[in-house]
Scaffold this motif. Structure first.
Motif, PDB file in Angstrom:
ATOM      1  N   GLY A 311       5.442   2.044  -1.894  1.00 43.32           N
ATOM      2  CA  GLY A 311       5.847   1.840  -0.512  1.00 43.32           C
ATOM      3  C   GLY A 311       7.301   2.264  -0.460  1.00 43.32           C
ATOM      4  N   HIS A 312       7.749   2.887   0.618  1.00 42.25           N
ATOM      5  CA  HIS A 312       9.132   3.379   0.590  1.00 42.25           C
ATOM      6  C   HIS A 312      10.081   2.418   1.293  1.00 42.25           C
ATOM      7  CE1 HIS A 312       9.450   5.125   4.735  1.00 42.25           C
ATOM      8  NE2 HIS A 312       8.173   5.425   4.594  1.00 42.25           N
ATOM      9  N   ASP A 332       7.311   1.150   9.103  1.00 44.14           N
ATOM     10  CA  ASP A 332       7.481   2.368   8.307  1.00 44.14           C
ATOM     11  C   ASP A 332       8.799   2.290   7.543  1.00 44.14           C
ATOM     12  OD1 ASP A 332       7.355   4.923   7.266  1.00 44.14           O
ATOM     13  OD2 ASP A 332       7.851   5.924   9.152  1.00 44.14           O
ATOM     14  N   ASP A 333       8.906   1.653   6.354  1.00 46.06           N
ATOM     15  CA  ASP A 333       7.744   1.157   5.660  1.00 46.06           C
ATOM     16  C   ASP A 333       8.058  -0.188   5.010  1.00 46.06           C
ATOM     17  OD1 ASP A 333       5.162   1.137   4.541  1.00 46.06           O
ATOM     18  OD2 ASP A 333       5.849   2.133   2.745  1.00 46.06           O
ATOM     19  N   GLU A 364      12.342   8.786   0.714  1.00 46.21           N
ATOM     20  CA  GLU A 364      11.071   9.296   1.245  1.00 46.21           C
ATOM     21  C   GLU A 364      11.280  10.072   2.534  1.00 46.21           C
ATOM     22  OE1 GLU A 364       7.130   9.166   3.417  1.00 46.21           O
ATOM     23  OE2 GLU A 364       9.140   8.535   4.028  1.00 46.21           O
ATOM     24  N   ASN A 390      -0.628   4.538  -2.431  1.00 44.32           N
ATOM     25  CA  ASN A 390       0.562   4.582  -1.580  1.00 44.32           C
ATOM     26  C   ASN A 390       0.280   3.840  -0.278  1.00 44.32           C
ATOM     27  OD1 ASN A 390       3.041   5.272  -0.432  1.00 44.32           O
ATOM     28  ND2 ASN A 390       2.279   7.230   0.338  1.00 44.32           N
ATOM     29  N   ASP A 392       1.837   3.163   3.194  1.00 38.12           N
ATOM     30  CA  ASP A 392       2.895   3.640   4.081  1.00 38.12           C
ATOM     31  C   ASP A 392       2.432   3.480   5.527  1.00 38.12           C
ATOM     32  OD1 ASP A 392       4.962   4.913   5.377  1.00 38.12           O
ATOM     33  OD2 ASP A 392       4.952   6.687   4.087  1.00 38.12           O
ATOM     34  N   GLY A 480       3.730  11.863   2.575  1.00 36.87           N
ATOM     35  CA  GLY A 480       3.936  10.554   1.973  1.00 36.87           C
ATOM     36  C   GLY A 480       4.175  10.659   0.479  1.00 36.87           C
TER      37      GLY A 480
END
Length: 636
Positions: A311-312, A332-333, A364, A390, A392, A480
């Protein structure tokens, strides 16, 4: 050489200084410790305590409940510990975590051991309970004699440990054990905790996910103002620096009391990478720092298998290079990062067999820098990354258009043709394309098998949120952090909510014509996000506890037949119990049939290879199944 659990506990508690014969009933005190007070302060406190008169143990103010050898209490003072020793006490068991013990004004372990008693530290978080502590108690009671003092902050957690011990070790029925623990000081939530510990691991992790904790994580992350990659790093309250330090601290807090040691102990660390200006979205040299929580597998045979969750951490406003305007990035995120922080809390104490890597990436929004640099380093060092999940933009289930409702589903994007294929030399690409066309294998990449696996897990457990499989790598005009992993040949998928509201993504926070813009916490539904977290947790439980997928799987095409033979190399784990051949119609997206062929490396099914797609998966003695290994045609 692996030591038995009893040997590890004996090593942890050390040799007993002495055993005091008791005229009183023998009692064990179980205490929560872990204080790291400096030695000079400890000696001073102990010296002062020894100089003071000792009140009789029975007259001290700490609340106590005694049964047999064990007395349960809240945090004892130095006087109370000395009084317990003077009354014949022999063992102190501490169920408090290290952060709790840092608030205690003396070094409990040093004091206990200076009085000749045995000290056992078996920390237990109040948020998550693990049967490790009950096992520790069993070992302690079997390897020591004399009275035991068992404590946490209030005595409730320690009594809860005892309740589970009565069930696991003494065979007491659940209701009687809970009643006994309540009489010994267990709080109102203790019964639910014991019931959770009696569940199978998949049910236990689903039950443990807490929407209120997730709400707190999202709100806190959004509260840093902006988390832009190029934003402030020195402030403690604003910018990417403060945010990543908070995430690291939260990971560390959530793995406390994991009960694991050595190579199996979870750990948290920064993963920094220096990025030079690129003329686009990196306008100055910047340190891109990922935050990693590593939960090693409990099985040495499987520990090198890595399952990533991403996850960013960074966020952005309307202008990609605006590093100062508010960009709360709640969905986000922060949603993906909150999911991972909760996974750390839920999974750190579970005996998962393979390794989970929770990575909050940075950079990201500026070009997938944190994920790309980490993935390349992992490839260069030969890490065995089996799958990447991932997460996101996974927190808002509301629809945008009329009658849209995404509250019961989450999209799972997966590539069909592996990305490295398009970077081959032209002659190699031509050959691969011919094979894809001939055998119809364009929908059976390793990433696509992981997506199908997620769907199988969700169907097995009837999860509230079900995956909606999208057969493409990602959405149009967006990317992503799974993409760099795909490009390097790793299996990677992306979770994403079904209906994205673009007024709440990559937007300056503002109101125009009465409409709210910006990625604000109010647009994240913690209950939906908790359900997505549960789906991730369940998938990880199955992936990490299952054997590796078979390798070198082949469908035999040496001659024309109306049945199909497959061969494969065995999975390396020692607990493999057998293999299943699976199949599906060539027009169907999911595997819909299987045949158990036992613990062998070849099997034949009465279905034509011309009419079906086939695969092979391994299963272990507990029934966990690997992802499907898709075969290549072989003339043998």
């Amino acid at each position: 050489m692996l030591r038995s659990r009893a040997e590890r506990i004996a090593c942890r508690i050390g040799p007993m200084k002495h055993l005091i014969p008791l005229a009183l009933s023998t009692t064990i005190i179980l205490a929560c410790a872990g204080c790291t007070t400096n030695a000079e302060r400890s000696e001073s406190v102990i010296s002062e305590a020894q100089a003071e008169p000792i009140a009789p143990w029975a007259e001290l103010s700490v609340d106590k409940h005694t049964t047999g050898r064990i007395t349960f209490s809240g945090q004892p003072s130095a006087d109370e510990i000395r009084a317990f020793a003077a009354a014949g006490g022999n063992v102190v068991v501490n169920n408090r975590t290290e952060p709790e013990m840092k608030r205690v004004p003396f070094d409990e372990q040093a004091l206990v051991e200076s009085l000749g008693m045995t000290y056992v530290h078996s920390p237990m978080s109040s948020a998550i309970f693990c049967e490790t502590q009950a096992s520790d108690l069993s070992t302690t009671l079997n390897t020591t004699t004399g009275p035991v003092l068992m404590h946490c902050g209030s005595g409730s957690r320690s009594a809860t440990v005892y309740g589970l011990y009565l069930i696991k070790d003494k065979g007491m029925n659940k209701n009687d054990a809970i009643k006994t623990a309540q009489e010994l000081g267990m709080g109102s939530s203790g019964g639910r905790t014991i019931e959770r510990e009696l569940m199978d691991m998949p049910d236990r992790v689903m039950d443990a996910v807490d929407p209120d904790m997730i709400r707190m994580y999202v709100d806190t992350l959004a509260g840093f103002g902006t988390r832009h990659t190029l934003s402030e790093t020195e402030s403690d309250t604003r910018g990417i620096g403060a945010a990543r330090r908070w995430v690291k601290a939260q990971f560390e807090r959530n793995i406390q009391g994991h009960g694991k040691g050595g190579d199996a102990a979870p750990r948290v660390y920064f993963d920094p990478h220096t990025v030079e200006p690129d003329g686009r979205r990196i306008t100055k040299p910047v340190e891109v720092v990922n935050v990693i929580c590593l939960i090693p597998g409990s099985n040495p045979e499987s520990r090198d298998r890595l399952y990533y969750v991403l996850g960013h951490l960074d966020s952005r406003a309307s202008e990609a290079n605006d590093a100062t305007s508010d960009a709360p990035g709640a969905n986000d995120d922060a949603s993906g990062v909150a999911l991972m922080i909760e996974l750390a809390r839920v999974l750190a104490r579970e005996p998962i067999e393979a390794t989970v890597v929770l990575m909050a990436t940075s950079g990201e929004e500026q070009g997938l820098f944190g994920a790309r640099l980490h993935a390349q380093a992992a490839l260069d060092s030969g890490k065995n990354i089996v799958a990447v999940l991932n997460n996101d933009t996974v927190g808002d289930p509301t629809g945008v258009l009329k009658d849209q409702d995404g509250s019961k589903e989450i999209r799972v994007f997966s590539e069909g043709i592996p990305a490295p294929m398009i970077t081959m030399e032209e002659s190699e690409i031509s050959g691969e394309v011919r094979r894809l066309r001939l055998y119809g294998t364009e929908s059976d990449s390793p990433s696509r098998q992981i997506a199908r696996y997620i769907a199988d897990v969700a169907n097995l457990h009837k999860t509230t949120v079900q995956p909606r499989l999208i057969h493409r790598p990602d959405r149009f005009l967006r990317g992503g952090d799974h993409t760099p992993f795909n490009e390097l040949g790793f299996a990677a998928i992306r979770f994403c909510e079904t209906y994205e509201d673009y007024d709440h993504q990559h937007q300056d926070v503002r109101i125009e014509d009465g409409k709210q813009y910006g990625d604000l916490p109010e647009f994240v539904d913690e209950h939906y996000l908790a359900d997505v977290t549960r789906l991730n947790a369940l998938t990880l439980v199955h992936l990490t506890n299952a054997p590796s997928a078979p390798e070198n799987t082949r469908v035999i095409i040496a001659e024309l037949t109306n049945d199909t033979t497959l061969r494969w190399d065995p999975s390396p784990e020692s607990d493999v119990a057998g293999y299943e051949i699976v199949w599906r119609e060539t027009s169907e997206p999911q595997w819909d049939g299987f045949q158990d062929v036992g613990n062998t490396t070849e099997g034949t099914v009465p279905l034509s290879k011309d009419n079906w797609f086939f695969g092979v998966r391994a299963y272990d003695k507990d029934g966990y199944r690997s992802p499907v290994s898709y075969p290549r045609p072989a003339r043998e």
